[in-house]
Enzyme design. Sequence first.
Site, mmCIF file in Angstrom:
data_model
loop_
_atom_site.group_PDB
_atom_site.id
_atom_site.type_symbol
_atom_site.label_atom_id
_atom_site.label_comp_id
_atom_site.label_asym_id
_atom_site.label_seq_id
_atom_site.Cartn_x
_atom_site.Cartn_y
_atom_site.Cartn_z
ATOM 1 N N CYS A 14 0.876 -1.175 0.000
ATOM 2 C CA CYS A 14 0.000 0.000 0.000
ATOM 3 C C CYS A 14 0.906 1.216 0.000
ATOM 4 O O CYS A 14 1.625 1.464 0.975
ATOM 5 C CB CYS A 14 -0.919 0.016 1.223
ATOM 6 S SG CYS A 14 -1.842 1.571 1.404
ATOM 7 N N CYS A 37 0.079 3.461 -6.704
ATOM 8 C CA CYS A 37 -1.083 2.968 -5.966
ATOM 9 C C CYS A 37 -1.262 1.504 -6.345
ATOM 10 O O CYS A 37 -1.232 1.157 -7.535
ATOM 11 C CB CYS A 37 -2.345 3.756 -6.310
ATOM 12 S SG CYS A 37 -3.842 3.072 -5.566
#
Length: 235
Positions: free
Chosen positions: A84, A198
Site C-alpha cells: 500500500c 497505488c
Amino acid sequence: MENFFTIIGGMGTLATEAFVHTLNRRTEAHQDQDYLDYIVVNHATIPDRTAYIKDNSLEDPEERIIEDLKLQSQLQPKFFVIPCNTAHYYFEGLQAATEIPILHMPRIAVEAIKERFPESKRIAVLATEGTILTDVYRHELEAQGYECIVPNQALQNKVNDLIYHEVKENKNLNFELYTEILEEVAETMSCEVTILGCTELSCLYEEYNLDDKYNIIDAQAETVGRTLELMEKKK
C-alpha cells in the site's frame, strides 16, 4: 518456517491479491517446494489511509498497522512488505515499531528509474490523493535528482475514479480509463516516465501489458522484484 517474510496487506485486498499473484508468477518454480515461504496478513478493516490524511478526526490507521507489525514480529520474519503506497506516509513510525526491516515501496520504485530509464528526469506520479498530499514520492524523487510531476485536479479526479470506483468498489479493471490517463500523462503533461504509485493501479499494470507504449514504473512490481532478490529467487 525459518526463511520467510510477512506481507501486511488488506489495503486493499485486491491489491494484496495482485501482489501475491505477481510474486508467485515471477518465482522460478517447478514444484511446490520451489515457491517462497511467506505469511499474508489481509487486515481489510484497517481504516482508509487517504481519508485519515485528509481528515485527522477519523481513526488513525497507523495504530492498527503497528499492532500487526508487533504481533508478526514475534515470528521473526526476514522482512515485511506493505503493498500500500499511501501507508508509507507512516514509514518512519512503522519501522520504529519493529526491528524487522520493512521494504520501502516508493523508494524501490524511484530507484528503478535509473536502471530502466536512465536518461529520464521528468517523472509523473499517479496515486491516491493521500499519497500525493503527503509528498511521499516527491521526497524520494527529488532526493534522487528527478522532477516530480503530479496530476492537476481534473486528471486526479480520473485517477480517483479509477482507483476507488472502478477497482475498489466494482472490481473493474477499466482499460479505457487507464489508457486515457496514461495518454494524458505522456502527451499533455510531457512526462518521460509514469510511476504507478497505488496498488490498485498495479492491478491494471498486471492485467494489461502496455510497456511497449508507455514508460511505466509500477511500484508493486518493482517491490516484487526486490522481494525475489532478497529471497534469492530472482529470475
